[in-house]
Scaffold this motif. Structure first.
Motif, PDB file in Angstrom:
ATOM      1  N   LYS A 116      40.573  34.252  21.109  1.00 28.95           N
ATOM      2  CA  LYS A 116      41.344  35.325  21.771  1.00 28.95           C
ATOM      3  C   LYS A 116      42.756  35.568  21.114  1.00 28.95           C
ATOM      4  O   LYS A 116      43.374  36.709  21.379  1.00 28.95           O
ATOM      5  CB  LYS A 116      41.445  34.753  23.225  1.00 28.95           C
ATOM      6  N   MET A 120      42.607  38.190  18.667  1.00 25.19           N
ATOM      7  CA  MET A 120      42.623  39.478  19.117  1.00 25.19           C
ATOM      8  C   MET A 120      43.938  40.292  19.722  1.00 25.19           C
ATOM      9  O   MET A 120      44.173  41.257  19.233  1.00 25.19           O
ATOM     10  CB  MET A 120      41.465  39.674  20.273  1.00 25.19           C
ATOM     11  N   ASN A 121      44.668  39.405  20.149  1.00 24.56           N
ATOM     12  CA  ASN A 121      45.961  39.645  20.455  1.00 24.56           C
ATOM     13  C   ASN A 121      46.781  40.057  19.312  1.00 24.56           C
ATOM     14  O   ASN A 121      47.647  41.011  19.195  1.00 24.56           O
ATOM     15  CB  ASN A 121      46.772  38.563  21.231  1.00 24.56           C
ATOM     16  N   VAL A 181      45.643  40.865  16.190  1.00 20.43           N
ATOM     17  CA  VAL A 181      45.003  42.065  15.777  1.00 20.43           C
ATOM     18  C   VAL A 181      45.618  43.242  16.144  1.00 20.43           C
ATOM     19  O   VAL A 181      46.157  44.291  15.439  1.00 20.43           O
ATOM     20  CB  VAL A 181      43.759  42.003  15.576  1.00 20.43           C
ATOM     21  N   LEU A 182      45.794  43.324  17.631  1.00 25.23           N
ATOM     22  CA  LEU A 182      46.299  44.393  18.202  1.00 25.23           C
ATOM     23  C   LEU A 182      47.817  44.645  17.794  1.00 25.23           C
ATOM     24  O   LEU A 182      48.235  45.842  17.764  1.00 25.23           O
ATOM     25  CB  LEU A 182      46.025  44.637  19.705  1.00 25.23           C
ATOM     26  N   ASP A 183      48.457  43.529  18.073  1.00 25.14           N
ATOM     27  CA  ASP A 183      50.076  43.662  17.715  1.00 25.14           C
ATOM     28  C   ASP A 183      50.160  44.263  16.258  1.00 25.14           C
ATOM     29  O   ASP A 183      50.927  45.202  16.091  1.00 25.14           O
ATOM     30  CB  ASP A 183      50.471  42.297  17.573  1.00 25.14           C
ATOM     31  N   GLU A 191      47.955  46.199  14.428  1.00 29.98           N
ATOM     32  CA  GLU A 191      47.633  47.700  14.732  1.00 29.98           C
ATOM     33  C   GLU A 191      48.668  48.381  15.156  1.00 29.98           C
ATOM     34  O   GLU A 191      48.816  49.484  14.563  1.00 29.98           O
ATOM     35  CB  GLU A 191      46.241  47.650  15.159  1.00 29.98           C
ATOM     36  N   GLN A 222      32.732  40.163  21.496  1.00 24.31           N
ATOM     37  CA  GLN A 222      32.771  40.369  22.815  1.00 24.31           C
ATOM     38  C   GLN A 222      33.903  41.564  23.011  1.00 24.31           C
ATOM     39  O   GLN A 222      34.076  42.014  24.247  1.00 24.31           O
ATOM     40  CB  GLN A 222      33.529  39.233  23.494  1.00 24.31           C
ATOM     41  N   TYR A 223      34.637  41.763  22.111  1.00 22.93           N
ATOM     42  CA  TYR A 223      35.631  42.874  22.220  1.00 22.93           C
ATOM     43  C   TYR A 223      35.256  44.240  21.464  1.00 22.93           C
ATOM     44  O   TYR A 223      36.098  44.921  20.889  1.00 22.93           O
ATOM     45  CB  TYR A 223      36.994  42.356  21.315  1.00 22.93           C
ATOM     46  N   ASN A 224      34.025  44.480  21.534  1.00 22.96           N
ATOM     47  CA  ASN A 224      33.274  45.567  20.914  1.00 22.96           C
ATOM     48  C   ASN A 224      33.375  45.692  19.513  1.00 22.96           C
ATOM     49  O   ASN A 224      33.564  46.824  18.768  1.00 22.96           O
ATOM     50  CB  ASN A 224      33.907  46.920  21.549  1.00 22.96           C
ATOM     51  N   PHE A 225      33.452  44.706  18.818  1.00 14.19           N
ATOM     52  CA  PHE A 225      33.357  44.465  17.348  1.00 14.19           C
ATOM     53  C   PHE A 225      31.950  44.412  17.002  1.00 14.19           C
ATOM     54  O   PHE A 225      31.351  43.430  17.552  1.00 14.19           O
ATOM     55  CB  PHE A 225      34.157  43.619  16.644  1.00 14.19           C
ATOM     56  N   ASP A 250      37.416  53.162  12.956  1.00 19.54           N
ATOM     57  CA  ASP A 250      38.853  53.204  12.542  1.00 19.54           C
ATOM     58  C   ASP A 250      39.443  51.827  12.254  1.00 19.54           C
ATOM     59  O   ASP A 250      40.614  51.620  11.965  1.00 19.54           O
ATOM     60  CB  ASP A 250      39.716  53.892  13.453  1.00 19.54           C
ATOM     61  N   LEU A 251      38.695  50.520  12.751  1.00 24.21           N
ATOM     62  CA  LEU A 251      39.127  49.281  12.605  1.00 24.21           C
ATOM     63  C   LEU A 251      38.091  48.548  12.039  1.00 24.21           C
ATOM     64  O   LEU A 251      36.979  48.336  12.868  1.00 24.21           O
ATOM     65  CB  LEU A 251      39.604  48.821  13.948  1.00 24.21           C
ATOM     66  N   TYR A 308      34.955  48.337  14.468  1.00 28.37           N
ATOM     67  CA  TYR A 308      35.134  48.580  16.137  1.00 28.37           C
ATOM     68  C   TYR A 308      34.506  49.615  16.672  1.00 28.37           C
ATOM     69  O   TYR A 308      34.938  50.930  15.960  1.00 28.37           O
ATOM     70  CB  TYR A 308      36.550  48.398  16.103  1.00 28.37           C
ATOM     71  N   ASN A 309      33.844  49.723  17.740  1.00 29.68           N
ATOM     72  CA  ASN A 309      33.460  51.012  18.301  1.00 29.68           C
ATOM     73  C   ASN A 309      33.800  50.849  19.719  1.00 29.68           C
ATOM     74  O   ASN A 309      33.521  49.926  20.508  1.00 29.68           O
ATOM     75  CB  ASN A 309      31.707  50.965  18.141  1.00 29.68           C
TER      76      ASN A 309
END
Lengths: 195, 293
Positions: free
Chosen positions: A124, A127-128, A130-132, A134, A159-162, A176-177, A194-195
């Protein structure tokens, strides 16, 4: 026969080189400008009262540094988790990675045999991060995780749509990711879109 | 010098006098005075002992409130949950404007942050109930240990066992929360510097506040309760404090102080029988918070 053998050897060598290059292309050996270290540890004696659902608590610490400047690590933030819920954040510094630069995320655990809750917390936190990265307009070059945690972290990433990437290099990918996850010894690798 | 002597009517000197009577009166008076003094001392002793008991009961209850720093940890994590929700929502707003490819990922992280905030608030309410129950139990256990020592029966005074104590749980006025002002999220930090949210000198969040976030997350609670903050690495022990500074907590905030009122029946049998009640109030503040781990 010698000609045929030579042709066959030539083909084998070329194919091998291509395969090795393809596998090795995204990875820790890829150039990356920054490293983000993500370390998890269990926090005992937290929320100790009758009926508590907030334990065990896992604390993750994120630091980043420019490659070659390991002595200048910047503490970025702390994240807390309990029972697979994200509880809190304490931001300690701004993310001073220039846009366009690549970042390798390296995950580690304080204990050698972390419980599943700790590994899930690590996923988790990834994921945080990765978003930061991006949103900072930088890119995640690779995510390196302990071998024992590889499967759990990959499962959580999904679980995060990867979605796992295809092994067919000719297959078109509309994403795109992409995230490349590898184990610390490099024996396990997965590519996610990522979709 | 002529000594004056008592003479009877016939002019003869008498051999009787009043020293015995005077002595008797004097000794009787002295005895009564001593008994009165002992009674008064006994009453004073009983009252002082009652006050000591009230203080001990309050401290026994107060120690339970922040056992293992559970209130301190809850306060700190709630503040950090607020930071998480704010930061996640901020990232979502940026993604919606500039990075649509990660909007779904960002939304999922916002949802996780909000779930965490809900869980913390639910657990805070649960902890409040646990605190109330454990304080009642601790105070009554201590009371049952101490109550017998008050009973006293003397010919002129009788002191009963105290009645069951009244227990109130609240907080001490002007004791802020233990949470230090969080930084590095600029807009949030600026908003938190308002006097209603934090103290500019101590850099601590105020007590018994609910600093809600603006916008879509305004439905979430982030209630911070009163609790003494650590001073460097020193944790404040549970201690007795002035009764006048005790206040009931507003709404459903966590409690950090206990007040106990006990009543003692006293009867005197000296002269006219009389009886009365002594009231004592003990107030104590919970053990302070530890540093955030």
């Amino acid at each position: 026969m010698n000609k045929v053998t030579a042709i066959l050897w030539g083909f084998a060598i070329t194919a091998s080189a291509t395969i090795i290059a393809t596998i090795a292309a995204p990875g820790l050996n890829q150039p990356h400008d920054w490293t983000m270290e993500l370390k998890t540890r269990q926090m005992p004696l937290q929320f100790e009262y009758q009926g508590s659902t907030l334990k065990p608590v896992v604390k993750t610490e994120l630091k980043f540094y420019h490659v070659g400047q390991e002595e200048n690590k910047t503490l970025y933030e702390y994240l807390w988790y309990a029972n697979e819920k994200t509880l809190g954040l304490e931001r300690k510094a701004k993310l001073t990675i220039a846009p366009g630069e690549n970042v390798a995320i390296i995950v580690s655990h304080e204990s050698e045999s972390p419980p599943e809750s700790e590994v899930v917390a690590a996923a988790k936190a990834v994921m945080n991060a990765v978003l930061d990265i991006e949103v900072n307009q930088s890119m995640v070059a690779t995510i390196k995780v302990p071998t024992s945690s590889f499967n759990t972290i990959c499962s959580e990433i999904e679980q995060y749509n990867f979605h796992p990437g295809s092994s067919n290099p000719n297959e078109e990918v509309n994403s795109d990711l992409c995230l490349f996850v590898e184990s610390e010894a490099g024996e396990k690798k997965s590519l996610y879109h990522y979709n | 010098m002529r000594t004056q002597q008592r003479m009877n009517r016939t002019g003869e000197r008498t051999s009787t006098g009043n020293m015995f009577v005077l002595s008797g009166v004097f000794m009787t008076s002295t005895g009564v005075a001593i008994i009165l003094a002992l009674s008064f001392a006994g009453l004073l002793f009983a009252f002082n002992r009652l006050q000591t008991t009230a203080d001990e009961l309050a401290i026994a209850g107060a120690r339970k409130l922040n056992e293992l720093d559970r209130i301190g940890q809850m306060n700190n994590m709630i503040a950090r949950s607020r930071q998480l929700v704010y930061a996640s929502r901020h990232q979502l707003e940026i993604a919606q404007t500039h990075f649509p490819q990660v909007v779904e990922l960002s939304q999922k992280l916002v949802d996780e942050a909000r779930d965490g905030a809900h869980e913390l608030d639910q657990q805070r309410l649960h902890l409040r109930g646990v605190n109330s129950s454990e304080v009642q139990t601790a105070v009554m256990e201590k009371f049952n240990q101490l109550k017998e020592r008050h009973a006293m029966v003397l010919p002129w005074i009788r002191v009963s066992i105290p009645e069951n104590p009244q227990i109130r749980i609240g907080y001490i006025d002007q004791v802020q929360s233990n949470v230090s002002l969080l930084e590095n999220l600029d807009e949030l930090q600026n908003a938190d510097q308002a006097p209603a949210v934090s103290d500019s000198q101590s850099k601590l969040y105020q007590e018994n506040i609910n600093p809600k976030l603006a916008g879509s997350d305004g439905d979430l609670n982030f209630k911070l309760s009163s609790l003494p903050a650590p001073v460097e690495n020193t944790v404040a022990p549970a201690r007795a404090t002035l009764a006048a500074s005790f206040k009931p907590v507003p709404n459903d905030d966590l409690q950090s102080a206990v007040q106990v009122e006990i009543v003692l029946q006293v009867e005197t049998m000296l002269g006219a029988a009389g009886s009365g009640k002594f009231h004592s109030i003990g107030t104590a503040l919970a053990t302070g918070a530890n540093n955030m781990q």
